[in-house]
Motif scaffolding. Structure first.
Motif, short mmCIF file in Angstrom:
data_model
loop_
_atom_site.label_atom_id
_atom_site.label_comp_id
_atom_site.label_asym_id
_atom_site.label_seq_id
_atom_site.Cartn_x
_atom_site.Cartn_y
_atom_site.Cartn_z
N SER A 1 37.24 40.15 49.76
CA SER A 1 37.25 39.85 48.33
C SER A 1 38.24 40.70 47.56
CB SER A 1 35.84 40.03 47.74
OG SER A 1 34.96 39.05 48.23
N SER A 2 38.50 41.91 48.06
CA SER A 2 39.44 42.80 47.37
C SER A 2 40.86 42.24 47.38
CB SER A 2 39.42 44.19 48.01
OG SER A 2 39.78 44.13 49.38
N ALA A 3 41.10 41.18 48.17
CA ALA A 3 42.43 40.55 48.17
C ALA A 3 42.78 40.02 46.78
CB ALA A 3 42.47 39.42 49.19
N LEU A 4 41.76 39.71 45.98
CA LEU A 4 41.99 39.18 44.63
C LEU A 4 41.48 40.14 43.57
CD1 LEU A 4 40.98 35.42 45.17
CD2 LEU A 4 43.22 36.49 45.46
N GLN A 5 41.36 41.42 43.92
CA GLN A 5 40.75 42.36 42.99
C GLN A 5 41.55 42.56 41.70
OE1 GLN A 5 40.47 46.12 45.00
NE2 GLN A 5 42.67 46.31 45.34
N ASN A 6 42.85 42.35 41.74
CA ASN A 6 43.67 42.52 40.53
C ASN A 6 43.78 41.25 39.70
OD1 ASN A 6 44.05 45.10 41.42
ND2 ASN A 6 46.25 44.94 41.75
N VAL A 7 43.14 40.18 40.17
CA VAL A 7 43.24 38.90 39.45
C VAL A 7 42.37 38.97 38.19
CG1 VAL A 7 42.70 36.44 39.54
CG2 VAL A 7 43.77 37.56 41.51
N GLU A 8 43.01 38.73 37.06
CA GLU A 8 42.33 38.78 35.76
C GLU A 8 41.88 37.39 35.33
OE1 GLU A 8 44.51 40.00 31.99
OE2 GLU A 8 43.42 41.85 32.50
N SER A 9 42.72 36.40 35.57
CA SER A 9 42.35 35.03 35.22
C SER A 9 43.12 34.05 36.09
CB SER A 9 42.65 34.75 33.75
OG SER A 9 44.05 34.78 33.50
N ILE A 10 42.51 32.85 36.29
CA ILE A 10 43.13 31.77 37.05
C ILE A 10 42.94 30.49 36.24
CG2 ILE A 10 43.33 30.66 39.31
CD1 ILE A 10 41.46 32.90 40.39
N THR A 11 44.01 29.80 35.93
CA THR A 11 43.93 28.58 35.12
C THR A 11 44.75 27.47 35.75
OG1 THR A 11 45.80 29.28 33.74
CG2 THR A 11 43.58 29.87 32.98
#
Length: 505
Positions: free
Chosen positions: A130-140
């Protein structure tokens, strides 16, 4: 990538099933129709958000395409995403263009909205990666074929991670069902539950809704769980399976039997010293103790005894040939029990201490007693707790053990740093923090070119000095196949991707 040791059904149970079986049928032209692979682990879950990489990828790739494909040269290629680009100078806004002709295995269309839901689900799942996307703030999804990912800070490994489990897009309609046992993706194959005998063999047949059938020459892929290395070798020799992971000690026998043997640098194997703050074993919080453990272990002897010399000595967690790798670091900890004893005494542990670690029969069986003996020689008593095959990765990702033996491989330095070194990294299980590591990683995230390479080497040197790990060596991956198939090796990966197999004729 990846790096896994777990167990499954015993070879005795397997033998009854595979005896007399063929590794695949042929069509009227004599072309092989079924690819049969021998796997060293059983599948833990068909849910990408709860799976890891390494040997588990061969179970997931038939059922799931990734947004980006990592090819046999470790280059990134289009797959579900036809192109991707950062749209800002700070590399915190990634735009992906999604194919418009893709369907899930149930026939429903995959669009940008489905990609958004899958990525959001993966990020929230608290799984091994899950940490692979830890810096993801938003997805649209501004439209049906565009996905915009906004990061809280730059992530040099994000695009690479979209070629692994994070980029495997799951059907939103199946999110509430048991993805653990039944995959629901966009891959070239679907799991045939009637042919599948869980814990023994998993059968994948063609996905009738797949957009690029011609890219996969086999009508069926069968994956047999074969944890016993002798059983795997014999199965390839007799044609019961087409290809399998092998031990270095089996290389000569395999070649003498006319099998094809692929060898390339693979995982580093050694100890994870995860209790760096001394939460379980107080002694582990002292860097001198961790350095003592490094000096106490004869990695060269283990390389010769276990891997039969098929590998190269190493003291670092980063892969040879990558920016972080520094060959000069490999002389940091020569085998020196006397120095180990002195460091322990200096740290106040002249009388030693006890270290409890998990053990597994799938890998390292002959290494456990060697490690136990070498550490006992400097006063450290090692107690092993046997973990059942059904436990999978859980014991290693839990907070139960201060240290354990493991096998790790990756070609991306940032990915390794994020998982192994960052305070919230999944494999920094006791969440030890270090201000120097945090500072270096922040600098690496925004640097580029030679400046970034120099920072990576500085990070590697610091981690070696702090002795967070005890790498013994980088092992060569040995993979064997019969004459009925052609296999292309996958760099830094335990087993080749399913894209790398084709009929020999």
């Amino acid at each position: 990538m990846k790096h896994i040791f777990a167990a499954g059904m015993s070879a005795l149970l397997l033998a009854a099933t595979v005896a007399g079986c063929s590794s695949g049928t042929k069509d009227s032209s004599g072309t092989k129709q079924t690819l049969t692979l021998g796997a060293i682990v059983d599948v833990a879950s068909f849910d990408p958000s709860q799976s890891d990489v390494g040997n588990y990828m061969q179970y997931l790739q038939p059922a799931y395409d990734t947004l980006i494909k990592i090819d046999s040269s470790n280059q990134l290629q289009p797959m579900l995403a036809t192109k991707w680009t950062y749209t800002d100078g700070t590399k915190t806004k990634l735009e992906l263009t999604i194919r418009g002709d893709v369907k899930f295995s149930d026939g429903t269309a995959m669009d940008a909205d489905a990609v958004v839901k899958s990525l959001e689900r993966f990020k929230a799942a608290n799984g091994p990666r899950s940490s692979a996307l830890q810096n993801v703030e938003s997805i649209t999804a501004p439209d049906k074929t565009t996905v915009d990912i906004t990061l809280s800070s730059p992530d040099p490994a994000l695009v690479h991670n979209l070629g692994l489990v994070a980029g495997m897009i799951t059907n939103p309609a199946a999110a509430a069902t048991d993805l653990k046992s039944t995959p629901a993706g966009t891959g070239p194959y679907v799991l045939d539950t009637k042919k599948t005998n869980r814990g023994n063999v998993y059968a994948f047949v063609r996905n009738q809704h797949y957009y690029d059938t011609a890219a996969f020459p086999f009508n069926e892929i069968d994956i047999r769980v074969m944890t016993d290395p002798t059983a795997r070798l014999n199965a390839v020799k007799t044609g019961e399976v087409d290809a399998a992971f092998a031990l270095a000690s089996q290389t000569s026998t395999a070649k003498g039997s006319g099998l094809t043997v692929l060898s390339n640098p693979g995982d580093w194997q050694g100890l994870f010293l995860n209790d760096r703050d001394g939460k379980i074993v107080k002694a582990m919080s002292d860097v001198r103790v961790r350095q003592a453990i490094n000096y106490a272990i004869d990695g060269d002897a283990i390389l010769k005894a276990y891997a039969f010399g098929h590998g190269s000595p190493s003291t670092q967690i980063f892969y040879p040939g990558t920016p972080a790798y520094d060959d000069s670091l490999n002389s940091k900890y020569p085998y020196d029990p006397a120095k180990a004893k002195q460091l322990l005494a200096d740290a106040g542990y002249a009388g030693g201490f006890t270290l409890t670690m998990p053990s597994s029969t799938a890998f390292f069986g002959s290494v456990y007693p060697i490690l136990q003996e070498q550490l006992a020689a400097v006063g450290i008593k090692v107690v092993y707790k046997n973990e059942p095959a059904s436990a999978g990765l859980t014991p290693y990702l839990s907070q139960e053990y201060p240290a354990y033996m493991f096998s790790w491989g990756s070609s991306d330095n940032w990915l390794d740093a994020s998982l192994l070194l960052a305070k919230n990294g999944a494999w920094n299980t006791l969440h030890a923090g270090d201000a120097t590591i945090e500072s270096l990683m922040k600098q690496i995230a925004t640097a580029s070119g030679s400046a970034q390479d120099a920072l990576y080497k500085q990070l590697s040197g610091y981690v070696v000095d702090q002795a967070w790990f005890v790498p013994f060596y980088v092992a060569d991956n040995i993979y064997i196949s019969s004459t009925s198939v052609k296999v292309v090796a996958q760099p830094e990966q335990s087993v080749p991707s399913i894209y790398n197999y084709s009929p020999a004729t």
